[in-house]
Design a protein around this motif. Structure first.
Motif, PDB file in Angstrom:
ATOM      1  N   GLY A  87      40.955  -6.384 181.618  1.00  0.00           N
ATOM      2  CA  GLY A  87      40.105  -7.012 180.475  1.00  0.00           C
ATOM      3  C   GLY A  87      39.317  -6.133 179.537  1.00  0.00           C
ATOM      4  N   TRP A  88      38.831  -6.857 178.576  1.00  0.00           N
ATOM      5  CA  TRP A  88      38.256  -5.932 177.426  1.00  0.00           C
ATOM      6  C   TRP A  88      36.714  -5.967 177.548  1.00  0.00           C
ATOM      7  CZ3 TRP A  88      41.314  -2.931 174.920  1.00  0.00           C
ATOM      8  CH2 TRP A  88      42.695  -3.546 174.647  1.00  0.00           C
ATOM      9  N   VAL A  89      36.239  -4.955 177.463  1.00  0.00           N
ATOM     10  CA  VAL A  89      34.755  -4.759 177.474  1.00  0.00           C
ATOM     11  C   VAL A  89      34.280  -4.745 175.972  1.00  0.00           C
ATOM     12  CG1 VAL A  89      32.506  -3.358 177.955  1.00  0.00           C
ATOM     13  CG2 VAL A  89      34.751  -3.479 179.675  1.00  0.00           C
ATOM     14  N   LEU A  90      33.570  -5.694 175.644  1.00  0.00           N
ATOM     15  CA  LEU A  90      33.148  -6.008 174.008  1.00  0.00           C
ATOM     16  C   LEU A  90      31.713  -5.481 173.838  1.00  0.00           C
ATOM     17  CD1 LEU A  90      34.737  -9.429 173.552  1.00  0.00           C
ATOM     18  CD2 LEU A  90      35.890  -7.205 173.047  1.00  0.00           C
ATOM     19  N   ALA A  91      31.659  -4.316 173.215  1.00  0.00           N
ATOM     20  CA  ALA A  91      30.171  -3.803 173.151  1.00  0.00           C
ATOM     21  C   ALA A  91      29.603  -4.183 171.740  1.00  0.00           C
ATOM     22  CB  ALA A  91      30.249  -2.298 173.134  1.00  0.00           C
ATOM     23  N   ARG A  92      28.350  -3.843 171.552  1.00  0.00           N
ATOM     24  CA  ARG A  92      27.620  -3.850 170.399  1.00  0.00           C
ATOM     25  C   ARG A  92      28.034  -2.975 169.161  1.00  0.00           C
ATOM     26  NH1 ARG A  92      24.657  -4.929 174.764  1.00  0.00           N
ATOM     27  NH2 ARG A  92      23.363  -6.880 174.891  1.00  0.00           N
ATOM     28  N   SER A  93      28.597  -1.960 169.657  1.00  0.00           N
ATOM     29  CA  SER A  93      28.938  -1.008 168.543  1.00  0.00           C
ATOM     30  C   SER A  93      30.449  -0.821 168.799  1.00  0.00           C
ATOM     31  CB  SER A  93      28.569   0.353 168.768  1.00  0.00           C
ATOM     32  OG  SER A  93      28.775   1.031 170.295  1.00  0.00           O
ATOM     33  N   ALA A  94      31.277  -0.501 167.921  1.00  0.00           N
ATOM     34  CA  ALA A  94      32.683  -0.379 167.693  1.00  0.00           C
ATOM     35  C   ALA A  94      33.196   0.636 168.801  1.00  0.00           C
ATOM     36  CB  ALA A  94      33.214  -0.225 166.448  1.00  0.00           C
ATOM     37  N   PHE A  95      32.303   1.859 168.807  1.00  0.00           N
ATOM     38  CA  PHE A  95      32.639   2.959 169.474  1.00  0.00           C
ATOM     39  C   PHE A  95      32.765   2.756 171.155  1.00  0.00           C
ATOM     40  CE2 PHE A  95      31.130   7.141 171.660  1.00  0.00           C
ATOM     41  CZ  PHE A  95      32.097   7.772 171.466  1.00  0.00           C
ATOM     42  N   HIS A  96      31.892   1.710 171.669  1.00  0.00           N
ATOM     43  CA  HIS A  96      31.807   1.756 172.988  1.00  0.00           C
ATOM     44  C   HIS A  96      32.618   0.374 173.514  1.00  0.00           C
ATOM     45  CE1 HIS A  96      28.866   4.766 174.203  1.00  0.00           C
ATOM     46  NE2 HIS A  96      27.966   4.318 172.954  1.00  0.00           N
ATOM     47  N   HIS A  97      33.426  -0.010 172.641  1.00  0.00           N
ATOM     48  CA  HIS A  97      34.532  -0.931 173.036  1.00  0.00           C
ATOM     49  C   HIS A  97      35.473  -0.339 174.190  1.00  0.00           C
ATOM     50  CE1 HIS A  97      32.875  -3.921 170.112  1.00  0.00           C
ATOM     51  NE2 HIS A  97      33.964  -4.868 170.808  1.00  0.00           N
ATOM     52  N   SER A  98      35.674  -0.831 175.197  1.00  0.00           N
ATOM     53  CA  SER A  98      36.608  -0.213 176.120  1.00  0.00           C
ATOM     54  C   SER A  98      37.423  -1.257 176.998  1.00  0.00           C
ATOM     55  CB  SER A  98      35.646   0.871 177.210  1.00  0.00           C
ATOM     56  OG  SER A  98      34.812  -0.178 178.090  1.00  0.00           O
ATOM     57  N   ALA A  99      37.717  -1.047 178.185  1.00  0.00           N
ATOM     58  CA  ALA A  99      38.648  -1.840 178.874  1.00  0.00           C
ATOM     59  C   ALA A  99      38.355  -1.707 180.623  1.00  0.00           C
ATOM     60  CB  ALA A  99      40.266  -1.773 178.745  1.00  0.00           C
ATOM     61  N   ALA A 181      27.870  -9.546 173.146  1.00  0.00           N
ATOM     62  CA  ALA A 181      28.434  -8.538 173.772  1.00  0.00           C
ATOM     63  C   ALA A 181      28.816  -8.909 175.470  1.00  0.00           C
ATOM     64  CB  ALA A 181      27.511  -7.320 173.983  1.00  0.00           C
ATOM     65  N   GLY A 182      29.916  -8.484 175.936  1.00  0.00           N
ATOM     66  CA  GLY A 182      30.115  -9.142 177.274  1.00  0.00           C
ATOM     67  C   GLY A 182      31.595  -8.451 177.891  1.00  0.00           C
ATOM     68  N   TYR A 183      32.168  -9.216 178.528  1.00  0.00           N
ATOM     69  CA  TYR A 183      33.560  -8.871 179.092  1.00  0.00           C
ATOM     70  C   TYR A 183      34.518 -10.226 178.799  1.00  0.00           C
ATOM     71  CZ  TYR A 183      36.843  -7.922 183.011  1.00  0.00           C
ATOM     72  OH  TYR A 183      37.878  -7.979 183.648  1.00  0.00           O
ATOM     73  N   LEU A 184      35.668  -9.806 178.363  1.00  0.00           N
ATOM     74  CA  LEU A 184      36.871 -10.681 178.362  1.00  0.00           C
ATOM     75  C   LEU A 184      37.939 -10.373 179.108  1.00  0.00           C
ATOM     76  CD1 LEU A 184      38.342 -12.807 176.458  1.00  0.00           C
ATOM     77  CD2 LEU A 184      39.128 -10.967 174.851  1.00  0.00           C
ATOM     78  N   PRO A 185      37.932 -10.989 180.090  1.00  0.00           N
ATOM     79  CA  PRO A 185      38.760 -11.061 181.368  1.00  0.00           C
ATOM     80  C   PRO A 185      40.191 -11.205 181.081  1.00  0.00           C
ATOM     81  CG  PRO A 185      36.849 -12.310 182.043  1.00  0.00           C
ATOM     82  CD  PRO A 185      37.087 -12.270 180.598  1.00  0.00           C
ATOM     83  N   TYR A 186      41.013 -10.522 181.754  1.00  0.00           N
ATOM     84  CA  TYR A 186      42.770 -10.663 181.436  1.00  0.00           C
ATOM     85  C   TYR A 186      43.348 -10.930 182.732  1.00  0.00           C
ATOM     86  CZ  TYR A 186      47.153  -9.541 179.576  1.00  0.00           C
ATOM     87  OH  TYR A 186      48.518  -9.643 179.190  1.00  0.00           O
ATOM     88  N   SER A 187      44.220 -11.787 183.213  1.00  0.00           N
ATOM     89  CA  SER A 187      44.652 -12.019 184.289  1.00  0.00           C
ATOM     90  C   SER A 187      46.043 -12.514 184.184  1.00  0.00           C
ATOM     91  CB  SER A 187      44.009 -12.985 185.161  1.00  0.00           C
ATOM     92  OG  SER A 187      44.057 -14.239 184.630  1.00  0.00           O
TER      93      SER A 187
END
Length: 219
Positions: A87-99, A181-187
């Protein structure tokens, strides 16, 4: 516990490392796809292959005339990678987006399994892993088919595992930025079965859901 070597020691994001053998096994068993690296005269190449685990070995198979299989059969060093995206980790800043992901890297050399009964047993193990009971129902491989198939295995004694599962990690200065901000699960869901068009009407649909537990599509 996974042993450490120069090749398996994580130099970046070391806090994501897992030294649990059970984590390595779980990633391989769920992925079933290995990206395998070799170096040819023309340069490096990475090829995805079906792969499965039996105890502390990972297995691949292919045609005898496959360039990848011939290369690996010679026993040179190689590297396998397995990756599961969660899944995707959606942060408040573009820099801190991750997976969120789970990955494994295995180093070593393959050896050949040549005896026909061992080949059949190990290939049947793969079928049983993806569809329990099917190796007893499908036509068994004949001597010609087994002879045309190369089966290789590599020990899982030099491997690293990385697991990324942490929540949003925003800078303190961004905490009040007005964006969700939060988490977008992927399955990955498995099933339901889709019958072949030419299937006989009186053949009962099997149940393979037990092999996939919560990944089985119940709809």
């Amino acid at each position: 516990m996974l042993g450490q070597s120069l090749r398996t020691t994580l130099k970046k994001a070391a806090h994501k490392a897992s030294t649990e053998t059970i984590s390595l096994h779980a990633i391989i068993d769920e992925s079933l796809i290995a990206h395998i690296a070799i170096i040819e005269e023309s340069g490096p190449i990475v090829i995805p292959m079906l792969a499965w685990r039996v105890d502390d070995y990972v297995y691949i198979h292919g045609a005898n005339n496959s360039r990848l299989m011939r290369h690996l059969h010679r026993g040179g060093q190689t590297c396998l990678t397995f990756t599961l995206f969660d899944g995707w980790v959606l942060a408040r800043s573009a820099f801190h987006h991750s997976a969120h992901y789970r990955s494994a890297v295995v180093f070593g050399a393959f050896e050949s399994i040549d005896e026909s009964s061992a080949k059949k047993r190990l290939l049947d193990h793969f079928i049983e892993q993806i569809a329990p009971g099917r190796s007893e129902q499908a036509r068994a491989s004949n001597a010609k088919e087994l002879a045309a198939t190369m089966l290789l295995r590599m020990p899982l004694n030099e491997a690293s595992v990385k697991i990324s599962d942490k929540p949003v990690n925003d800078d303190l200065a961004d905490m009040t930025h007005p964006v969700w901000a939060g988490y977008l699960p992927y399955s990955t869901k498995v099933g339901p079965l889709i019958a072949a068009e030419e299937l006989e009407d009186d053949i009962t649909e099997p149940d393979y859901s037990g092999a996939y537990v919560d990944r089985w599509n119940k709809n």
